[in-house]
Design a protein around this motif. Structure first.
Motif, PDB file in Angstrom:
ATOM      1  N   UNK A   1       9.215  -0.158  30.496  1.00  0.00           N
ATOM      2  CA  UNK A   1       9.942  -0.679  29.337  1.00  0.00           C
ATOM      3  C   UNK A   1      10.177   0.412  28.301  1.00  0.00           C
ATOM      4  N   UNK A   2       9.149   1.269  28.105  1.00  0.00           N
ATOM      5  CA  UNK A   2       9.269   2.362  27.149  1.00  0.00           C
ATOM      6  C   UNK A   2      10.382   3.327  27.579  1.00  0.00           C
TER       7      UNK A   2
ATOM      8  N   UNK B   1       5.447  11.152  44.237  1.00  0.00           N
ATOM      9  CA  UNK B   1       6.674  10.370  44.028  1.00  0.00           C
ATOM     10  C   UNK B   1       6.331   8.907  43.786  1.00  0.00           C
ATOM     11  N   UNK B   2       5.454   8.335  44.611  1.00  0.00           N
ATOM     12  CA  UNK B   2       5.109   6.921  44.433  1.00  0.00           C
ATOM     13  C   UNK B   2       4.382   6.675  43.107  1.00  0.00           C
TER      14      UNK B   2
ATOM     15  N   UNK C   1       5.057   3.153  38.026  1.00  0.00           N
ATOM     16  CA  UNK C   1       4.433   3.108  36.712  1.00  0.00           C
ATOM     17  C   UNK C   1       4.346   1.654  36.232  1.00  0.00           C
ATOM     18  N   UNK C   2       3.457   1.387  35.307  1.00  0.00           N
ATOM     19  CA  UNK C   2       3.263   0.025  34.791  1.00  0.00           C
ATOM     20  C   UNK C   2       4.521  -0.459  34.087  1.00  0.00           C
TER      21      UNK C   2
END
Length: 510
Positions: free
Chosen positions: A499-500, A487-488, A493-494
């Protein structure tokens, strides 16, 4: 086999006709028979009955007193049996083959009053006699002429022998010595239907109705049913065709109920019914029946637990302890039924409806939690928690493995509603038996796999409730560590990936 002299007088030309088969009651017979006099070959079409049908009743004509079967001294009719083999007119080899059939022709001496027991011959002879009356008018002193007929039989093994046997039965009223097997009855029935020999037809049908059939014999019986009258087919049809369109469904439901409720050797009967279900031809019908029985068993369990957990229960009964014990035993018995049904449904891959129903049990799971916090069940039905959790584990495992493709809402509610029951069992079922411990661990891992298929927001809520899966030794709960790690990883995520994702959501929103 030959009886009497050969029938070569008709020649190849008389035998060149198309084979019409033996299944049509009269038309095929008419097309296969020709009549001839000693001094001339009659035109084939001019001496056939054109509109003969089986009548509702047939009078019993007396058996000949002038002679026996194939008695040339007293006979007034000669019947030639020959193999009716189709061929092309331009096929020299086929014509040569027909010539060779002369050796298999059979000539039989019969009596016209006996032949009249067959409606076909009665009509044929009546027309013949009318023609003879016209030919011999004014010549009453002339000797009666011999009737000569030729009958084509199918080119199948024992076909001529079967025809001879039926003709022999014209000379007797005792059919039991001859009709002694299903195979014989079917073969003779085909011939009797061609010749419309009513007494023989009835004798064959009566024998067939009273004895068992093999699968191949049943197919032959079924093929002959359209040629029989309604009163003759009633008992035969009752064996091979259902009266109600849902007979198979009723039968299957009855078998399942009997396996669950009505046998002392329940384990053996359950195994047998499970085998029938695995081999059952209609998966959709099995689904309907199992869904219905599952629904009924679940209803009994829910009602029993609801009454047991009701706060007003003790005020409504004089002997509440006995009623409570009965409710718990009822829930336990039908819970075992549910477990067996769930196993069958998963095995047949028809548990979709059961999963949806099981995931939507808010009040039932609340009653179970209240019941497991009480002490009464420990004395009466100590195995109840394991039975309920095994049902949950079987269904949840099938969902997590993809055996059952459940949508997101079903998966979420399955965990959300049954996770508290698992926690209540762990907290209240003590001392913890080894098999219970393994069951709890399996269900924990299954729930965590399902949670991993849910959106992060749903998974976040459910994972926080799974903290009770942890143990004193953190290394003993790797499944819980893995679930939180997953989950973490997804949540952290980066920024580029976020943004994507956000852009994709924005595109979809637009």
């Amino acid at each position: 086999m030959k009886i009497g002299g050969g029938g070569g007088a008709t020649g190849v030309a008389a035998k060149k006709r198309q084979r019409t088969g033996s299944s049509n009651r009269l038309s095929s017979t008419v097309a296969a028979i020709d009549s001839s006099r000693p001094d001339e070959i009659l035109d084939e079409c001019s001496h056939k009955p054109s509109a003969l049908r089986r009548t509702a009743s047939h009078s019993h004509l007396p058996i000949s007193s002038r002679g026996a079967f194939n008695d040339s001294a007293s006979a007034d009719t000669v019947l030639r049996l020959y193999v009716d083999c189709p061929f092309d007119d331009d096929d020299a080899e086929s014509i040569s083959a027909v010539d060779s059939l002369d050796q298999s022709d059979v000539q039989i001496y019969l009596h016209s009053d006996v032949l009249r027991r067959c409606e076909y011959f009665e009509a044929l002879l009546s027309e013949r006699w009318l023609n003879e009356s016209k030919d011999t008018a004014g010549d009453s002193g002339s000797a009666s002429k011999m009737h000569r007929f030729s009958l084509g039989v199918p080119d199948t093994p024992r076909s001529i022998d079967d025809h001879i046997t039926v003709l022999q039965l014209l000379y007797t009223d005792d059919y039991s010595a001859t009709i002694d097997s299903v195979s014989t009855a079917l073969s003779l029935l085909e011939v009797a239907l061609k010749l419309i020999f009513e007494e023989c037809i009835k004798a064959c049908v009566r024998f067939l109705e009273a004895v068992p059939w093999t699968e191949e014999e049943e197919k032959r019986v079924f093929s002959l049913i359209p040629l029989l009258r309604d009163e003759e087919t009633k008992d035969l049809l009752a064996r091979v065709a259902p009266i109600k369109h849902d007979s198979s469904e009723d039968m299957l439901r009855g078998l399942i109920r009997a396996a669950l409720h009505n046998h002392t050797n329940m384990a053996f009967v359950k195994a047998f019914v499970a085998k029938l279900l695995r081999d059952f031809s209609s998966k959709e019908l099995a689904r309907r029946v199992l869904d219905r029985v599952f629904e009924m068993s679940l209803k009994v369990v829910k009602e029993s637990l609801e009454e047991y957990s009701s706060p007003d229960f003790r005020c409504d009964h004089n002997d509440p302890e006995a009623i409570q014990r009965l409710n718990l035993h009822t829930a336990m018995t039908n819970g075992r039924h549910l477990l067996w049904l769930v196993e069958r449904m998963i095995e047949l891959r028809v548990a979709d409806t059961a999963v949806k129903e099981w995931s939507n049990q808010v009040s039932f799971t609340a009653d179970l939690q209240r019941a497991f916090r009480d002490d009464a069940w420990r004395n009466y039905v100590p195995g109840l928690p394991a039975v309920v959790l095994r049902c949950t584990c079987k269904l949840a495992n099938a969902v997590s493995m993809g055996t059952i493709l459940a949508d997101r809402q079903v998966r979420m509610k399955l965990v959300k509603n049954w996770l508290p029951v698992l926690i209540a069992c762990k907290d209240n079922v003590s001392p913890m038996m080894p098999n219970h411990k393994q069951l709890y661990l399996e269900l924990e891992e299954t729930f965590l796999r399902i949670i991993s298929t849910l959106p992060l927001s749903d998974a976040q809520e459910l994972l926080q409730q799974c903290l009770s899966f942890s143990t004193r030794n953190v290394e003993d709960c790797p499944h819980l560590i893995s679930a939180f790690t997953t989950w973490f990883r997804r949540a952290n995520r980066s920024h580029e990936q976020k943004d994507f994702v956000c852009k994709k959501f924005g595109d979809w929103a637009d």
